[in-house]
Design an enzyme around this catalytic site. Structure first.
Site, PDB file in Angstrom:
ATOM      1  N   GLY A  46    -106.972 -70.253  24.713  1.00  0.00           N
ATOM      2  CA  GLY A  46    -106.920 -71.504  25.458  1.00  0.00           C
ATOM      3  C   GLY A  46    -107.597 -71.348  26.807  1.00  0.00           C
ATOM      4  O   GLY A  46    -107.701 -70.235  27.326  1.00  0.00           O
ATOM      5  N   GLN A  51    -110.065 -72.965  35.404  1.00  0.00           N
ATOM      6  CA  GLN A  51    -110.253 -71.513  35.290  1.00  0.00           C
ATOM      7  C   GLN A  51    -111.724 -71.114  35.395  1.00  0.00           C
ATOM      8  O   GLN A  51    -112.033 -69.956  35.650  1.00  0.00           O
ATOM      9  CB  GLN A  51    -109.648 -70.986  33.976  1.00  0.00           C
ATOM     10  N   CYS A  94    -102.801 -64.360  30.599  1.00  0.00           N
ATOM     11  CA  CYS A  94    -103.665 -65.401  31.153  1.00  0.00           C
ATOM     12  C   CYS A  94    -105.008 -64.783  31.516  1.00  0.00           C
ATOM     13  O   CYS A  94    -105.066 -63.701  32.097  1.00  0.00           O
ATOM     14  CB  CYS A  94    -103.009 -65.993  32.394  1.00  0.00           C
ATOM     15  N   LEU A  95    -106.091 -65.476  31.158  1.00  0.00           N
ATOM     16  CA  LEU A  95    -107.424 -64.954  31.460  1.00  0.00           C
ATOM     17  C   LEU A  95    -107.660 -64.855  32.967  1.00  0.00           C
ATOM     18  O   LEU A  95    -108.533 -64.119  33.405  1.00  0.00           O
ATOM     19  CB  LEU A  95    -108.497 -65.843  30.825  1.00  0.00           C
ATOM     20  N   HIS A 136     -98.784 -73.952  28.854  1.00  0.00           N
ATOM     21  CA  HIS A 136     -99.487 -73.003  29.728  1.00  0.00           C
ATOM     22  C   HIS A 136    -100.750 -73.647  30.308  1.00  0.00           C
ATOM     23  O   HIS A 136    -101.012 -73.563  31.510  1.00  0.00           O
ATOM     24  CB  HIS A 136     -99.821 -71.753  28.903  1.00  0.00           C
ATOM     25  N   GLU A 137    -101.519 -74.325  29.449  1.00  0.00           N
ATOM     26  CA  GLU A 137    -102.786 -74.920  29.913  1.00  0.00           C
ATOM     27  C   GLU A 137    -102.544 -76.166  30.763  1.00  0.00           C
ATOM     28  O   GLU A 137    -103.261 -76.403  31.734  1.00  0.00           O
ATOM     29  CB  GLU A 137    -103.694 -75.262  28.722  1.00  0.00           C
ATOM     30  N   HIS A 140    -101.938 -75.188  34.176  1.00  0.00           N
ATOM     31  CA  HIS A 140    -103.181 -74.898  34.919  1.00  0.00           C
ATOM     32  C   HIS A 140    -103.753 -76.168  35.554  1.00  0.00           C
ATOM     33  O   HIS A 140    -104.240 -76.131  36.677  1.00  0.00           O
ATOM     34  CB  HIS A 140    -104.251 -74.319  33.996  1.00  0.00           C
TER      35      HIS A 140
HETATM   36 ZN   LIG Z   1    -103.766 -69.138  31.859  1.00  0.00          ZN
END
Ligand SMILES: [Zn+2]
Length: 186
Positions: A46, A51, A94-95, A136-137, A140
């Site tokens: 995702g 991000q 998380c990236l 989660h997204e 963000h």
């Molecule tokens: Zn994340």
């Protein structure tokens, strides 16, 4: 299409409240393409536009397993409109916080309202991994990170580590060698 750089904490842009998408034009379609390419290359399941430094309410997901055909999904302006009382615990990554994994408790199921790539209103009920990823997204897009859902002690520790690394401009090493990467949710 291009792979874009993924912002890493403590980059302040990750705390921005993203703006709603109002039109789907050429540049938004290019953004979505870049998000998928960046997400697949990471690899992650995702990604939220912020991000890659774009404060727009755009989320891409693909929960397909390695041996399955790709299942790209786009959510514009996603919003949780219902959440179950029942909670589920899932180990998240998380990236934007590479190599760090921690268990997070969230509602087990959610109903999410969003627009598809043609700006048509949609609603889905999600459970399990999809519910976790969507939450989660969506976090963000509101400037919230998964470490905001863990203990302050653990959060302070990981933030400190990344701040130090950013200062030194060094790659961040995993917190512990026994932490096996499971899912880079995004
Ligand atoms: Zn994340």
């Amino acid at each position: 299409m291009a792979i874009r750089d993924i912002l890493i904490i403590p980059d302040k842009r990750l705390r921005l409240n993203s703006e709603a998408v109002k039109t789907v034009d050429k540049s938004l379609r290019a953004l979505i393409d870049d998000m998928f390419e960046t997400m697949y290359a990471a690899p992650g399941i995702g990604l939220a536009a912020i991000q890659i430094g774009v404060p727009k309410r755009v989320v891409t997901l693909d929960l397909a397993k390695k041996d399955e055909p790709k299942q790209p999904q786009v959510f514009l302006n996603p919003e949780v409109v219902w959440a179950s009382d029942e909670k589920a615990i899932y180990e998240e990554g998380c990236l934007s916080i590479p190599e760090y994994y921690e268990e997070v408790e969230r509602p087990k199921a959610v109903k999410v309202k969003y627009l598809d790539a043609e700006l048509r209103p949609q609603e889905i009920e999600a459970d399990g991994l999809l519910a976790t990823c969507l939450q989660h997204e969506i976090d963000h897009t509101n400037g919230v990170l998964f470490i905001d859902h863990i203990s302050k002690l653990k959060r302070d520790m990981v933030v400190k580590k990344f701040k130090k690394a950013a200062k030194k401009s060094e790659a961040v090493k995993p917190l512990a060698e026994d932490q096996e990467p499971s899912h880079h949710i995004g």
